[in-house]
Design a protein around this motif. Structure first.
Motif, PDB file in Angstrom:
ATOM      1  N   ARG A  37      -4.037   5.884   3.065  1.00 49.78           N
ATOM      2  CA  ARG A  37      -3.549   5.201   4.263  1.00 49.78           C
ATOM      3  C   ARG A  37      -2.068   4.828   4.183  1.00 49.78           C
ATOM      4  N   GLU A  38      -1.578   4.369   3.032  1.00 45.44           N
ATOM      5  CA  GLU A  38      -0.194   3.910   2.900  1.00 45.44           C
ATOM      6  C   GLU A  38       0.619   4.812   1.977  1.00 45.44           C
ATOM      7  N   LEU A  39       0.125   6.033   1.748  1.00 49.70           N
ATOM      8  CA  LEU A  39       0.766   6.901   0.759  1.00 49.70           C
ATOM      9  C   LEU A  39       2.194   7.266   1.148  1.00 49.70           C
ATOM     10  N   ALA A  40       2.415   7.573   2.421  1.00 52.55           N
ATOM     11  CA  ALA A  40       3.756   7.998   2.845  1.00 52.55           C
ATOM     12  C   ALA A  40       4.781   6.873   2.704  1.00 52.55           C
ATOM     13  N   SER A  41       4.374   5.634   2.998  1.00 52.47           N
ATOM     14  CA  SER A  41       5.329   4.522   3.003  1.00 52.47           C
ATOM     15  C   SER A  41       5.472   3.854   1.637  1.00 52.47           C
ATOM     16  N   THR A  42       4.411   3.856   0.823  1.00 50.67           N
ATOM     17  CA  THR A  42       4.454   3.150  -0.462  1.00 50.67           C
ATOM     18  C   THR A  42       4.398   4.086  -1.664  1.00 50.67           C
ATOM     19  N   GLY A  43       3.925   5.298  -1.467  1.00 49.44           N
ATOM     20  CA  GLY A  43       3.760   6.223  -2.587  1.00 49.44           C
ATOM     21  C   GLY A  43       2.577   5.893  -3.463  1.00 49.44           C
ATOM     22  N   ARG A  44       1.698   4.973  -2.986  1.00 53.88           N
ATOM     23  CA  ARG A  44       0.569   4.523  -3.801  1.00 53.88           C
ATOM     24  C   ARG A  44      -0.730   4.548  -2.982  1.00 53.88           C
ATOM     25  N   LEU A  45      -1.842   4.597  -3.684  1.00 52.16           N
ATOM     26  CA  LEU A  45      -3.147   4.467  -3.052  1.00 52.16           C
ATOM     27  C   LEU A  45      -3.347   3.017  -2.634  1.00 52.16           C
ATOM     28  N   ASP A  46      -3.888   2.824  -1.458  1.00 58.24           N
ATOM     29  CA  ASP A  46      -4.145   1.476  -0.935  1.00 58.24           C
ATOM     30  C   ASP A  46      -5.157   0.753  -1.825  1.00 58.24           C
ATOM     31  N   GLU A  47      -4.828  -0.483  -2.247  1.00 54.17           N
ATOM     32  CA  GLU A  47      -5.658  -1.200  -3.219  1.00 54.17           C
ATOM     33  C   GLU A  47      -7.044  -1.528  -2.669  1.00 54.17           C
ATOM     34  N   THR A  48      -7.111  -1.958  -1.420  1.00 55.19           N
ATOM     35  CA  THR A  48      -8.418  -2.243  -0.831  1.00 55.19           C
ATOM     36  C   THR A  48      -9.259  -0.975  -0.774  1.00 55.19           C
ATOM     37  N   SER A  49      -8.641   0.123  -0.430  1.00 51.77           N
ATOM     38  CA  SER A  49      -9.345   1.409  -0.366  1.00 51.77           C
ATOM     39  C   SER A  49      -9.803   1.846  -1.744  1.00 51.77           C
ATOM     40  N   VAL A  50      -8.997   1.579  -2.771  1.00 53.05           N
ATOM     41  CA  VAL A  50      -9.376   1.917  -4.147  1.00 53.05           C
ATOM     42  C   VAL A  50     -10.662   1.204  -4.537  1.00 53.05           C
ATOM     43  N   ARG A  51     -10.744  -0.078  -4.216  1.00 50.43           N
ATOM     44  CA  ARG A  51     -11.962  -0.843  -4.563  1.00 50.43           C
ATOM     45  C   ARG A  51     -13.181  -0.264  -3.840  1.00 50.43           C
ATOM     46  N   THR A  77      -8.354  15.206  -4.101  1.00 53.23           N
ATOM     47  CA  THR A  77      -7.378  16.024  -3.373  1.00 53.23           C
ATOM     48  C   THR A  77      -6.031  15.314  -3.232  1.00 53.23           C
ATOM     49  N   ALA A  78      -5.372  15.479  -2.099  1.00 55.54           N
ATOM     50  CA  ALA A  78      -3.941  15.181  -1.967  1.00 55.54           C
ATOM     51  C   ALA A  78      -3.540  13.757  -2.349  1.00 55.54           C
ATOM     52  N   ALA A  79      -4.290  12.756  -1.874  1.00 57.27           N
ATOM     53  CA  ALA A  79      -3.868  11.373  -2.127  1.00 57.27           C
ATOM     54  C   ALA A  79      -3.806  11.088  -3.622  1.00 57.27           C
ATOM     55  N   CYS A  80      -4.849  11.475  -4.346  1.00 54.65           N
ATOM     56  CA  CYS A  80      -4.874  11.240  -5.799  1.00 54.65           C
ATOM     57  C   CYS A  80      -3.852  12.111  -6.518  1.00 54.65           C
ATOM     58  N   ARG A  81      -3.562  13.257  -5.954  1.00 51.31           N
ATOM     59  CA  ARG A  81      -2.594  14.183  -6.555  1.00 51.31           C
ATOM     60  C   ARG A  81      -1.175  13.649  -6.436  1.00 51.31           C
ATOM     61  N   ASP A  82      -0.874  12.997  -5.329  1.00 52.09           N
ATOM     62  CA  ASP A  82       0.510  12.631  -5.037  1.00 52.09           C
ATOM     63  C   ASP A  82       0.842  11.162  -5.297  1.00 52.09           C
ATOM     64  N   ALA A  83      -0.148  10.298  -5.406  1.00 50.82           N
ATOM     65  CA  ALA A  83       0.111   8.860  -5.534  1.00 50.82           C
ATOM     66  C   ALA A  83       0.558   8.493  -6.939  1.00 50.82           C
ATOM     67  N   ALA A  84       1.460   7.511  -7.031  1.00 50.93           N
ATOM     68  CA  ALA A  84       1.931   7.042  -8.336  1.00 50.93           C
ATOM     69  C   ALA A  84       0.796   6.453  -9.159  1.00 50.93           C
ATOM     70  N   ASN A  85      -0.142   5.781  -8.496  1.00 48.65           N
ATOM     71  CA  ASN A  85      -1.279   5.194  -9.214  1.00 48.65           C
ATOM     72  C   ASN A  85      -2.508   6.099  -9.179  1.00 48.65           C
ATOM     73  N   GLY A  86      -2.308   7.373  -8.835  1.00 46.31           N
ATOM     74  CA  GLY A  86      -3.414   8.314  -8.815  1.00 46.31           C
ATOM     75  C   GLY A  86      -4.093   8.471 -10.169  1.00 46.31           C
ATOM     76  N   PRO A  87      -3.331   8.709 -11.269  1.00 47.60           N
ATOM     77  CA  PRO A  87      -3.979   8.849 -12.585  1.00 47.60           C
ATOM     78  C   PRO A  87      -4.785   7.621 -12.995  1.00 47.60           C
ATOM     79  N   GLU A  88      -4.273   6.431 -12.658  1.00 44.60           N
ATOM     80  CA  GLU A  88      -5.011   5.201 -12.991  1.00 44.60           C
ATOM     81  C   GLU A  88      -6.332   5.149 -12.230  1.00 44.60           C
ATOM     82  N   PHE A  89      -6.288   5.503 -10.936  1.00 39.77           N
ATOM     83  CA  PHE A  89      -7.523   5.520 -10.151  1.00 39.77           C
ATOM     84  C   PHE A  89      -8.516   6.543 -10.694  1.00 39.77           C
TER      85      PHE A  89
END
Length: 492
Positions: A37-51, A77-89
């Motif tokens: 949801r916020e990948l384009a603006s923050t470069g990260r996976l949304d924390e609420t969505s992660v939970r 796919t794309a969100a986990c591939r491109d997000a800075a916190n993707g590997p952590e998730f």
């Protein structure tokens, strides 16, 4: 076989009976988490969505344990591939799921989407586009060959975020990214296969708006011009009272998915857009098939499996195909190769409702086949199959035993006059055959039909002469009448 698909918008578990040419789902659950949801603006996976996603993966692990699933394939796919916190998730996700998660590259994602199309269609040709929440994958398919491919960062959620919720800004972004792919012109006048939840919602909405008689999205086809017009309606969102029937999480991203589809269709100029429920998950299964299994016809594979599970005799169902060959050989009605495979599928499915009450077999077969999870067939084809089995149970003409044709008129409109007549002929032939065989194998093989001038000749050998009777002759006479001939019964 379980597949966990961690997308930019949804997280889904699908459990299949096995990796076969026509896979059957035994469980399917999705959670619209909105990881991207916020990948384009923050470069990260949304924390609420992660939970939410981790909670879903924990539940999926429990479900696969209850179902006894031994083979689990998990992809992201794309969100986990491109997000800075993707590997952590992914690390947390693997602990929650209890299985390794493979993060797909854009190329891998495009190829799996294309292989899903190969799984769901017979000899597809054209472009496949898989729109997720974070990216759009495009790939050129010709037969079983995969050609040029690309992945673009214009998935629905990412596009909505990047454009700040402005559709005019989103249009500029889409046009800019599509312009970087000059090979898209190769899709002109070919089929475009649309994959992904947002585009499936688009198809469902169009079905609702047009009062379409089927509720099956796979194989739903729209001319390119109609797609463009309906995309514009969705963006205006004023003429669509059924929009509220789409899940809210899909509804907010739908205008952006429609925008991507509209700009894509304008640039590619395909002959039509065909929607597919087969995508990267089915592409994973396709990778596991042997070369021999891949070569199977998906429609006939499904029908054969269904006959084995539901018919009194799968062997008899197979015999019907060969027994009816003579009806469509010269001087009988002509038949294309695709019409032949539909006839064989009808024969395979002809006895699957034998346990139902006789008064309702026709209607139950009609609904069951028209709305079933068939692959390798378009919508007119599935209606043809349903009608052929409907007439197999109801009868035609003087054999209908006082029954009126109860077919919904909306279904009839999906067929040409030629296809409707063929459905009646095949239904009448199968119905007549069952009067002789009583659904058992090894009988009709010995009772041939032949053409002789203006006659349809049924030849009963001495061993089966006692099977002759009034109802047998009535049913074969109805078949002969459809073939514009008179019946003659001979004994040998």
């Amino acid at each position: 076989m379980g597949v966990v698909d961690i997308g930019s918008n949804s997280v889904r578990l699908v459990v299949y009976e096995g990796a076969v040419r026509s896979p059957t789902q035994i469980f399917n659950e999705k959670v619209l988490c909105g990881l991207g949801r916020e990948l384009a603006s923050t470069g990260r996976l949304d924390e609420t969505s992660v939970r939410r996603a981790l909670d879903a993966l924990t539940r999926f692990r429990a479900i696969t344990r209850v179902l006894g699933v031994k083979n689990i394939r998990a992809i992201a796919t794309a969100a986990c591939r491109d997000a800075a916190n993707g590997p952590e998730f992914i690390a947390h996700g693997e602990r929650a799921l209890g299985s390794r998660i493979q993060v797909l590259t854009g190329q891998e994602e495009a190829e799996l989407a294309a292989k899903g199309i190969l799984m769901g269609f017979e000899n597809p040709g054209g472009f496949a586009g898989d729109l997720g929440g974070g990216s759009l994958e495009l790939i050129d398919i010709s037969g079983r060959s995969l050609r040029q491919a690309a992945t673009l960062g214009i998935g629905g959620l990412r596009l909505m975020d990047a454009a700040g919720g402005r559709l005019d800004k989103a249009a500029e972004i889409v046009d800019q990214q599509l312009a970087a792919l000059p090979w898209l012109v190769k899709g002109r006048d070919r089929t475009f296969y649309a994959v992904g939840g947002t585009w499936r919602s688009f198809a469902r909405l169009h079905m609702n708006e047009t009062n379409y008689p089927l509720h099956v999205m796979h194989g739903y086809a729209m001319p390119a011009k109609d797609v463009i017009d309906f995309c514009e309606d969705i963006r205006k969102a004023k003429k669509l009272p059924t929009l509220k029937e789409i899940a809210r999480a899909r509804r907010e991203v739908l205008p952006y998915g429609a925008l991507v589809l509209e700009r894509l269709v304008r640039q590619v100029q395909p002959s039509e857009v065909v929607f597919s429920v087969f995508g990267i998950r089915e592409g994973l299964l396709y990778n596991l098939l042997s070369a021999a299994e891949r070569r199977k016809d998906p429609l006939l594979a499904f029908a054969s499996d269904y006959a084995r599970l539901r018919s009194r005799s799968p062997q008899h169902a197979n015999e019907l195909g060969k027994w009816t060959d003579v009806l469509f050989a010269d001087p009988g009605p002509s038949e294309t190769e695709d019409e032949r495979r539909l006839r064989y599928a009808a024969c395979l499915l002809s006895d699957i409702s034998w346990r139902a009450h006789p008064d309702y077999r026709a209607e139950q077969s009609l609904i069951l086949i028209a709305q079933s999870a068939l692959g390798g067939i378009d919508h007119p084809g599935r209606v043809f199959l349903a009608m052929a089995i409907y007439f197999r149970h109801l009868g035609v003409g003087r054999d209908a035993e006082g029954e009126e044709d109860r077919l919904p008129e909306r279904l009839k409109r999906l067929l040409t006059k030629r296809a409707y007549r063929r459905a009646k002929i095949i239904g009448a032939a199968i119905r007549a055959a069952h009067m002789l065989s009583v659904g058992r194998p090894g009988i009709i093989d010995e009772i041939p039909l032949t053409y002789e001038k203006d006659k349809l000749v049924l030849t009963l050998p001495r061993a089966h002469a006692a099977l002759d009777g009034e109802r047998v002759r009535r049913r074969f006479s109805a078949l002969a009448e459809l073939l514009e001939r008179t019946l003659e019964v001979r004994f040998s």
